[in-house]
Design a protein around this motif. Structure first.
Motif, mmCIF file in Angstrom:
data_model
loop_
_atom_site.group_PDB
_atom_site.id
_atom_site.type_symbol
_atom_site.label_atom_id
_atom_site.label_comp_id
_atom_site.label_asym_id
_atom_site.label_seq_id
_atom_site.Cartn_x
_atom_site.Cartn_y
_atom_site.Cartn_z
ATOM 1 N N ARG A 1 0.889 -1.267 -0.020
ATOM 2 C CA ARG A 1 -0.150 -0.130 0.007
ATOM 3 C C ARG A 1 0.731 1.223 -0.087
ATOM 4 O O ARG A 1 0.556 2.400 -0.386
ATOM 5 C CB ARG A 1 -0.746 -0.109 1.299
ATOM 6 C CG ARG A 1 -2.121 1.222 1.379
ATOM 7 C CD ARG A 1 -2.772 0.834 2.202
ATOM 8 N NE ARG A 1 -2.551 1.058 3.847
ATOM 9 C CZ ARG A 1 -2.628 2.481 4.296
ATOM 10 N NH1 ARG A 1 -3.409 3.075 4.020
ATOM 11 N NH2 ARG A 1 -2.247 2.417 5.585
ATOM 12 N N SER A 2 2.168 0.955 0.430
ATOM 13 C CA SER A 2 2.878 2.192 0.854
ATOM 14 C C SER A 2 3.525 2.544 -0.542
ATOM 15 O O SER A 2 4.104 3.695 -0.830
ATOM 16 C CB SER A 2 3.725 2.094 1.781
ATOM 17 O OG SER A 2 4.640 1.115 1.633
ATOM 18 N N VAL A 3 3.476 1.632 -1.496
ATOM 19 C CA VAL A 3 4.197 2.163 -3.070
ATOM 20 C C VAL A 3 3.020 2.996 -3.600
ATOM 21 O O VAL A 3 1.683 2.692 -3.875
ATOM 22 C CB VAL A 3 4.371 1.033 -3.971
ATOM 23 C CG1 VAL A 3 4.435 1.149 -5.272
ATOM 24 C CG2 VAL A 3 5.231 -0.225 -3.079
ATOM 25 N N PRO A 4 3.417 4.241 -4.221
ATOM 26 C CA PRO A 4 2.291 4.930 -4.817
ATOM 27 C C PRO A 4 1.913 4.037 -6.152
ATOM 28 O O PRO A 4 2.452 3.525 -6.714
ATOM 29 C CB PRO A 4 3.026 6.156 -5.396
ATOM 30 C CG PRO A 4 4.391 6.243 -4.342
ATOM 31 C CD PRO A 4 4.506 4.878 -4.157
ATOM 32 N N SER A 5 0.415 4.237 -6.067
ATOM 33 C CA SER A 5 -0.280 3.249 -6.907
ATOM 34 C C SER A 5 0.118 3.560 -8.469
ATOM 35 O O SER A 5 0.337 2.746 -9.235
ATOM 36 C CB SER A 5 -1.834 3.316 -6.852
ATOM 37 O OG SER A 5 -2.139 3.276 -5.582
ATOM 38 N N LEU A 6 0.546 4.865 -8.940
ATOM 39 C CA LEU A 6 1.095 5.246 -10.215
ATOM 40 C C LEU A 6 2.067 4.726 -10.562
ATOM 41 O O LEU A 6 2.625 4.405 -11.900
ATOM 42 C CB LEU A 6 0.640 6.499 -10.515
ATOM 43 C CG LEU A 6 -0.474 7.027 -10.458
ATOM 44 C CD1 LEU A 6 -0.502 8.686 -10.747
ATOM 45 C CD2 LEU A 6 -1.360 6.603 -11.610
ATOM 46 N N ALA A 7 3.059 4.324 -9.287
ATOM 47 C CA ALA A 7 4.391 3.849 -9.479
ATOM 48 C C ALA A 7 4.352 2.512 -10.284
ATOM 49 O O ALA A 7 5.293 1.829 -10.737
ATOM 50 C CB ALA A 7 5.120 3.770 -8.425
#
Lengths: 258, 261
Positions: free
Chosen positions: A105-111
Motif C-alpha cells: 500500500r505504501s508504494v504510490p499506485s501510479l508507480a
C-alpha cells in the motif's frame, strides 16, 4: 403564532453553489476578462458536448472508460473482499498477509504503471489492473477493520450459542462489518475513477481520458472541460447509486439520518 | 428434564489477581437460584464461568450429566445484545441450529408468544423499547428449549415498572419451561420475588457469605411483612461490615419460617 419552516430539498440546496460558479464563469467569459483559449464560455462547452453526443464520440468514450472502470472495480473489489474477509476473520492469516499488503500500500499506485505495461502490455489489461489496485486498498482496509472491530458483546452471543468460527464469521462478523464495507466500496469507487483517468491519460486511443489528452494536445480547452464534466457526472452518478444501494443494505443501523 | 448444577472448588484469577472462589455449590434441577452481591463480588464472573465465557482457573463445573451442548444452556446478558441487522423473529431464532423451517418458525413463534411479543416478529431492534428488546433477548435464550438458563442482571437497565413486569414474565416462563435458572442480581426485591434460594457473594475475591431459602409464597407479595423482613436481613449483610469473615457468614438451610415466624 407559529412559524413553520419550509423544507427545501437537499438536491436543490446542493445546486446553489454550482449555479453561482456557472454564472461567474459565464460572466468572466462574456466580459472578455479571461481569453477563450484559457476558459471557453459554458455555452461552447455545452455545444461541444452536444456535438460529441451527436457524432457518437461521447457514447464510445463512455463505453470505453465505463468498461475499464467496471472490470477494474469488480476485480479490485473481489480481491479486497476475499483477502479482507480472510484477514479480518483469522488472526493467523492476518499475521501472514497483512504486513505484505500494508507494505504494498505504501508504494504510490501510479508507480506500478511501468511494471503493468511491461507485464500486461499497453492495452486494456494494464489499465484494468491499475484501476483494480486503486480500488483494492480502501475496500480491504475498511473490511478488515470492520470485521476486527465487531462489538465483543455480539461475539459473546455467538460463543454462548456455541457457534463455530465459520458460523461466527458469516452470521455476526460479516453483517456487522457491512457499514464499514459500504464506506470502503464508495472510497474504492472514487479512487477507481481517479485511476481510470490516470491510466487513459498515460496512453489510450479512446475513453474520456483520451479526450482530455486530445483536448490538451490540440489546444481545445472546451474538449478538456467537456471530458472533465463527463468524468464528474459519471463519478457522482455511480457514487449516488452505490450509496443508495448501501443505504438499503444497512438500513438496520440505528443512526441519525444525515 | 432440567439440569442440576454442581460447582466444586471453582476459582478464577485474572493475571495473578484472584477474583473469585473457591466456590462450592449444588443447585437443584428446575429451581430458580438468585446470586446477589455488590459490584466486584464476582457474581458475573461466576455466571460467565458457568456459561463457558470464562475458563475457571481451578475447580469443576458439572451441568446435568456433564454431556451438555450449548443449545441446552440459555444465556441472557445485562443488555439485549440483539443483532441489529436481523428482525425480532430472526434474532429469536438466532441460536436455533439443525431445525427444519417449520420447526424453527414454531419455536420462534412460541418463544415470542411467551415473552408477550407475538406480533413483533417483523420489527428491527432499533424499533424496540429497552423492555421489548430485553424480552426478545429472553425469547432468543428460550427458543432452543434450554435446560439451564443463566441470567446476568437481565432487568437492571429497565425502569422499575417494566422490571417488575419482566420479573412476573420470568416466573411465568419458569412455570412453563421448568428449566433450572441462575439469576445474577443486585436487586434484593428481584431476588426475593423470583428465587427459592438466594446465594450471597462478597469480595473480592468473591466468596459465598450467605445461602438462604426464603420460603415466600409465589407470586411474592412485595409489601408483606415476611418479604420486608427478608429484605432487611439480606441488606444487613452488606451494611454491617464491608467483608464479613467466613465464620461470620451464616447459612440458612432450614426452612425460613422457623427463623421468621
Amino acid at each position: 403564532m407559529t412559524m413553520r419552516a419550509r423544507r427545501v430539498p437537499g438536491w436543490l440546496v446542493g445546486l446553489i453553489v454550482p449555479a453561482v460558479l456557472l454564472a461567474a464563469w459565464q460572466g468572466a467569459a462574456a466580459s472578455g476578462l479571461v481569453p477563450p483559449a484559457i476558459l471557453p464560455a459554458p455555452g461552447l462547452v455545452i455545444r461541444t458536448l452536444a456535438a460529441m453526443a451527436q457524432s457518437g464520440e461521447m457514447a464510445q468514450a463512455l463505453a470505453a472508460t465505463g468498461s475499464r472502470m467496471l472490470f477494474g472495480f469488480a476485480l479490485g473489489a473481489a480481491c479486497a473482499t476475499v483477502l479482507g474477509g480472510l484477514c479480518g476473520s483469522s488472526a493467523a492469516i492476518r499475521a501472514l498477509l497483512d504486513p505484505l499488503i500494508q507494505a504494498l500500500r505504501s508504494v504510490p499506485s501510479l508507480a506500478w504503471v511501468p511494471l503493468f505495461i511491461l507485464w500486461l502490455g499497453i492495452f486494456e489489461a494494464s489499465k484494468i489492473t491499475l484501476v483494480a489496485v486503486g480500488v483494492f486498498f480502501p475496500i480491504y482496509l475498511n473490511l478488515v477493520s470492520g470485521i476486527a472491530n465487531v462489538d465483543r458483546k455480539l461475539l459473546e452471543v455467538g460463543r454462548v450459542l456455541g457457534f463455530s468460527s465459520w458460523r461466527r464469521l458469516v452470521r455476526i462478523q460479516l453483517p456487522a462489518a457491512l457499514p464499514a464495507y459500504v464506506v470502503g466500496l464508495r472510497g474504492g469507487l472514487g479512487l477507481g475513477w481517479m485511476f481510470v483517468a490516470a491510466a487513459e491519460l498515460l496512453g489510450a486511443t479512446n475513453g474520456l481520458g483520451f479526450i482530455l489528452d486530445d483536448g490538451e494536445q490540440t489546444g481545445r480547452p472546451e474538449r478538456v472541460l467537456a471530458a472533465l464534466l463527463l468524468f464528474g457526472l459519471c463519478g457522482k452518478l455511480t457514487d449516488w447509486a452505490l450509496a443508495a444501494a448501501g443505504r438499503r443494505l444497512v438500513s438496520w443501523q440505528d443512526i441519525a439520518a444525515a | 428434564m432440567p439440569y442440576p448444577l454442581r460447582i466444586n472448588g471453582l476459582e478464577k484469577s485474572y493475571g495473578g489477581q484472584h477474583v473469585l472462589g473457591p466456590i462450592d455449590l449444588d443447585l437443584e434441577a428446575g429451581t430458580i437460584t438468585a446470586i446477589i452481591g455488590r459490584s466486584g463480588s464476582g457474581k458475573t464472573t461466576l455466571l460467565r464461568c458457568l456459561g463457558g465465557l470464562e475458563q475457571p482457573t481451578a475447580g469443576r463445573i458439572t451441568i446435568g450429566d456433564g454431556q451438555v451442548s450449548p443449545a441446552d444452556i440459555g444465556y441472557v446478558f445485562q443488555e439485549p445484545r440483539l443483532m441489529p441487522w436481523l428482525t425480532v423473529a430472526k434474532n429469536t431464532g438466532f441460536g436455533l441450529a439443525g431445525f427444519t423451517k417449520p420447526a424453527r418458525d414454531l419455536a420462534i413463534a412460541e418463544a415470542l408468544d411467551l415473552v408477550g411479543l407475538p406480533d413483533a416478529g417483523a420489527l428491527l431492534p432499533k424499533q424496540l423499547s429497552g423492555g421489548m428488546a430485553q424480552r426478545v433477548a429472553l425469547a432468543r435464550a428460550l427458543a432452543p428449549h434450554p435446560k439451564l438458563i443463566l441470567l446476568d442482571e437481565p432487568f437492571s437497565a429497565l425502569d422499575p415498572f417494566t422490571r417488575e413486569q419482566m420479573q412476573d414474565h420470568l416466573l411465568h416462563l419458569h412455570e412453563h419451561y421448568g428449566a433450572t435458572m441462575v439469576l445474577i442480581t443486585h436487586d434484593m426485591d428481584e431476588a426475593l420475588a423470583l428465587a427459592l434460594r438466594i446465594i450471597v457473594l462478597d469480595g473480592p475475591p468473591g466468596r459465598i457469605i450467605g445461602d438462604f431459602s426464603p420460603d415466600l409464597p409465589r407470586p411474592a407479595d412485595r409489601v408483606s411483612a415476611a418479604f420486608f423482613v427478608w429484605k432487611r436481613r439480606l441488606t444487613a449483610l452488606f451494611t454491617r461490615q464491608s467483608a464479613p469473615p467466613p465464620e461470620a457468614a451464616f447459612s440458612d438451610q432450614q426452612p425460613a419460617q422457623e427463623n421468621f415466624p
